[in-house]
Enzyme design. Sequence first.
Site, mmCIF file in Angstrom:
data_model
loop_
_atom_site.group_PDB
_atom_site.id
_atom_site.type_symbol
_atom_site.label_atom_id
_atom_site.label_comp_id
_atom_site.label_asym_id
_atom_site.label_seq_id
_atom_site.Cartn_x
_atom_site.Cartn_y
_atom_site.Cartn_z
ATOM 1 N N SER A 235 0.796 -1.337 -0.006
ATOM 2 C CA SER A 235 0.075 0.138 -0.213
ATOM 3 C C SER A 235 0.843 1.290 0.030
ATOM 4 O O SER A 235 0.562 2.219 -0.404
ATOM 5 C CB SER A 235 -0.942 0.060 1.278
ATOM 6 O OG SER A 235 -1.960 -1.030 1.173
ATOM 7 N N HIS B 211 -6.680 -9.620 4.022
ATOM 8 C CA HIS B 211 -5.539 -10.359 4.718
ATOM 9 C C HIS B 211 -6.005 -11.360 5.671
ATOM 10 O O HIS B 211 -5.558 -12.524 5.937
ATOM 11 C CB HIS B 211 -4.821 -9.131 5.653
ATOM 12 C CG HIS B 211 -3.895 -8.355 4.730
ATOM 13 N ND1 HIS B 211 -2.644 -8.721 4.108
ATOM 14 C CD2 HIS B 211 -3.942 -7.120 4.423
ATOM 15 C CE1 HIS B 211 -2.089 -7.773 3.492
ATOM 16 N NE2 HIS B 211 -2.807 -6.795 3.578
ATOM 17 N N HIS C 75 -1.097 -9.568 -0.752
ATOM 18 C CA HIS C 75 -1.598 -8.882 -1.793
ATOM 19 C C HIS C 75 -1.382 -9.711 -3.280
ATOM 20 O O HIS C 75 -0.565 -10.678 -3.086
ATOM 21 C CB HIS C 75 -1.052 -7.601 -2.153
ATOM 22 C CG HIS C 75 -1.091 -6.593 -1.092
ATOM 23 N ND1 HIS C 75 -0.497 -5.550 -0.821
ATOM 24 C CD2 HIS C 75 -1.858 -6.688 -0.066
ATOM 25 C CE1 HIS C 75 -0.863 -4.958 0.323
ATOM 26 N NE2 HIS C 75 -1.830 -5.720 0.894
#
Length: 494
Positions: free
Chosen positions: A86, A290, A428
């Site tokens: 991120s 997550h 991710h």
Amino acid sequence: MKHTAATLTLLVAAIAAVGAAPAAKPSGKRNLIFMISDGFGLTSEAMARTFAQQTGEVDERMGSLMDSLLKGTVQTTSSDSLVTDSAAGATAYSCALKTYNGAIGVDPAGRPCGTILEAAKARRYTTALVTTSRITHATPASFAAHVSHRDMEDLIAQQLIGQNVAGSGAVVDLMYGGGLCHFLPSGDKRSCRSDAKNVWQRAQQSGFRTVDSRAGFDSLNATSSQLPLLALFAEDHMAYEIDREPAQQPSLAEMTTSALDIVARASRAAADAPGFFIMIEGARIDMAGHDNDPATQVRDVAAYWDAVAVAKEYVAKHPDTLLVSTSDHETGGLALGIDGEYVWYPELLTPVSRSAESLCRELRSDKDGDVTEAIKAALPDALGIHNATSDEVARIAAGVAGSSVQCKMAVGGVVSRRAHIGWSTGGHTGTTVGLFAAGRGASRLHGNLDNTRLGRFLADYLGVDMRPITAAIQGTVTQQPGFKRQARSFHVHN
Ligand SMILES: *[C@@H]1O[C@H](CO)[C@@H](O)[C@H](O)[C@H]1NC(C)=O
Ligand SMILES: *[C@@H]1O[C@H](CO)[C@@H](O)[C@H](O)[C@H]1NC(C)=O
Ligand SMILES: [Zn+2]
């Protein structure tokens, strides 16, 4: 891998040039509402849409609000990986450049890069950051801080109020979110700082109005709210929507309504202000990904839709405003269907009443009781599961005995398997994400864009230049004194 990423990036940038025609030279007032749904892939949208259709909240033929705003897709790679985090993901938008995973507002060499928010502030735009995570977390931080690693949140807190940034004072006029703990000195019970600096008090001394409660939020209104304003509603992240106590914390839509009200009025009041720039993040969609916790994710997606609806309504009433919503990356490798069976069951998410995070906090804090019994007792109310198999109970028990992440993934895994929802990872993935827009200039966005290309488009829309900012902030200290990178690995938390 590196070579492939670079080649792909060039290729995508070349294609994307077609999909984001340069804006005409800006004139008059203009506003930008930039929304980021963290870790929200197109499958999360499909999952939440189908869930909402099944509960009757969304009409089956109408689709979701996002469907009406869909413009294209965004390519999310970072400078050092095809799978971004991120920090690099947000910096691609804020500085319009590719950087390494973990970088907050710095380039691949670790040098500070001027952000769209800083450049907007320098041009007298009113600026704001709104999030459901800690305000010091990677996404909001990447718009107004410059540190070499995202976990330097103590230093980020200082930079967000204008300390320790060379060449500028405070650049964010309004901040809403969580993360109070990084502003309080280590002696304070609610602190998570590694030093005794009282950043909260420093903010007040440098002119910020501070708010740390729901009551304080409710008393804010556009007529009475002086800027700058720092309002943090949780020590850590704000609650997942499924767990949120409305008496304790405002929703993302409520924060969006309030923030738009205040920044719009402030920018209108200043004759020489060209408008406002606001970044609004649905941060915890990513965290539910997550945790592989689908029932928690669909509620956070719905809360994000509500915030988008507020922004869309603002745009409809104010044609000088552009709304763009996108994501930094996908999280979880979410799939609607497993094991070769052509079916999944959104209705199994309906009875889930709390997040895996909340259930695990309770189960893991009960050190003395019988874990198996505690799990069996909790599952009907928490997950709507009345006939847990011994295998399911054993898997959750193993999670309870393991780490917090293992517990959350075990709980999320049981719900997911029953609903035939698959996850490829607790981290991710490198897939493209959706690009949504409405309002002034939105029709110029179409096709597949590289993330830095979108960052460039946003800066061009506002008519701001990050280069002079980059030059002015080179002296910024990007290292937090005594910082030790925590032992947790990247893929479990970001
Ligand atoms: C705004 O807040 C001030 C101070 O809290 C209060 O006196 C005023 O009535 C409020 N205005 C509105 C429109 O709610
Ligand atoms: C649990 O009960 C539901 C509803 O009666 C049923 O559809 C499901 O197959 C059962 N699951 C297990 C694992 O027994
Ligand atoms: Zn993440």
